[in-house]
Design a protein around this motif. Structure first.
Motif, PDB file in Angstrom:
ATOM      1  N   ASN A  38       0.881  -0.937   0.202  1.00 48.17           N
ATOM      2  CA  ASN A  38      -0.046   0.269   0.355  1.00 48.17           C
ATOM      3  C   ASN A  38       0.743   1.754   0.007  1.00 48.17           C
ATOM      4  O   ASN A  38       0.316   2.181  -0.471  1.00 48.17           O
ATOM      5  CB  ASN A  38      -0.799  -0.146   1.719  1.00 48.17           C
ATOM      6  N   VAL A  39       2.213   1.830   0.719  1.00 48.70           N
ATOM      7  CA  VAL A  39       2.591   2.315   0.652  1.00 48.70           C
ATOM      8  C   VAL A  39       3.966   1.985  -0.698  1.00 48.70           C
ATOM      9  O   VAL A  39       3.961   3.267  -0.993  1.00 48.70           O
ATOM     10  CB  VAL A  39       3.256   2.318   2.130  1.00 48.70           C
ATOM     11  N   ALA A  40       4.685   1.413  -0.496  1.00 48.98           N
ATOM     12  CA  ALA A  40       6.288   1.724  -0.950  1.00 48.98           C
ATOM     13  C   ALA A  40       6.243  -0.022  -0.946  1.00 48.98           C
ATOM     14  O   ALA A  40       6.863  -0.119   1.163  1.00 48.98           O
ATOM     15  CB  ALA A  40       7.252   2.191  -0.150  1.00 48.98           C
ATOM     16  N   ASP A  41       7.983  -0.120  -1.381  1.00 52.17           N
ATOM     17  CA  ASP A  41       8.511  -1.463  -1.386  1.00 52.17           C
ATOM     18  C   ASP A  41       9.487  -1.532  -1.168  1.00 52.17           C
ATOM     19  O   ASP A  41      10.779  -1.549  -1.845  1.00 52.17           O
ATOM     20  CB  ASP A  41       8.153  -2.816  -2.778  1.00 52.17           C
ATOM     21  N   VAL A  42       9.868  -1.208  -0.051  1.00 52.66           N
ATOM     22  CA  VAL A  42      11.436  -0.817   0.261  1.00 52.66           C
ATOM     23  C   VAL A  42      11.999  -1.519   1.910  1.00 52.66           C
ATOM     24  O   VAL A  42      10.660  -2.522   2.211  1.00 52.66           O
ATOM     25  CB  VAL A  42      11.251   0.490   0.477  1.00 52.66           C
TER      26      VAL A  42
END
Ligand SMILES: Cc1cn([C@H]2C[C@H](O)[C@@H](COP(=O)(O)OP(=O)(O)O[C@H]3O[C@H](C)C(=O)[C@H](O)[C@H]3O)O2)c(=O)[nH]c1=O
Length: 186
Positions: A38-42
């Motif tokens: 949902n936010v960032a693939d980090v």
């Protein structure tokens, strides 16, 4: 958890859900799969905490150069801060623009600040503690800054900061106009 997309591309506010009962509340404040989807693939590789004792303490605006550029997931564990991100991605349609959010123990909200932004905050209450996860390790050699009160950026800090409490280095940070290109907008 809920996500609120913000006016500067990539920036997001995360609002955890607090499940209250007669004892108090429980909240999931980070969940890897949810965050990636949902936010960032980090990947987060370091967690930091800082205490700022006095109201009107300003930390920032900071960032690290590639390949140590950091995404930061920031929340306030005690007190209240005005958390600010400035877009310094060359080529970004919002280059030099800022966004600020009040983060507090009370509201439990988090700010996701991707790499490519300078980040900082001012404390609105005494003994404010922030906790933040970062996506790259600390690198003193790649630690850089931007002047917190650069009139070209024009951050509208929500309290008088004529006597801001700053580290020595934060009194000498460059203005946006003097900032070498640090990040390319992608
Ligand atoms: C950031 C960092 C600092 N340090 C050492 C370096 C100094 O000896 C001491 C204080 O460092 P500094 O004055 O840079 O701390 P802040 O002013 O709180 O800086 C931080 O606050 C703003 C809001 C940010 O966004 C950055 O994450 C970070 O730069 O901690 C470490 O050992 N590891 C670290 O990851």
């Amino acid at each position: 958890m809920k996500i609120e997309r913000l006016p500067l591309a990539g920036l997001a506010k995360i609002i955890p859900t607090r499940l209250g009962d007669h004892r108090g509340y429980f909240a999931e404040v980070f969940k890897d799969g949810w965050f990636r989807e949902n936010v960032a693939d980090v990947d987060f590789v370091q967690e930091n905490e800082s205490l700022s004792a006095a109201v009107g303490t300003v930390r920032g605006l900071h960032f690290q150069l590639e390949p140590f550029a950091q995404g930061k997931l920031v929340r306030c564990l005690a007190g209240r801060i005005f958390d600010v991100a400035v877009d310094i991605r060359v080529g970004s349609p919002t280059y030099g623009q800022w966004y600020g959010a009040e983060l507090s123990k009370e509201n439990g909200e988090q700010l996701w600040v991707p790499a490519g932004f300078a980040h900082g905050f001012a404390t609105l209450e005494p003994d404010s503690v922030i906790f933040y996860k970062v996506t790259a390790p600390y690198s003193a050699e790649n630690d850089r800054g931007l002047l917190w009160n650069d009139p070209e950026i024009g951050i509208e800090w929500p309290l008088p900061l004529d006597n801001a409490i700053l580290s020595d280095k934060d009194t000498k940070q460059p203005k946006l106009a003097d900032l070498p290109p640090s990040f390319q907008y992608r």
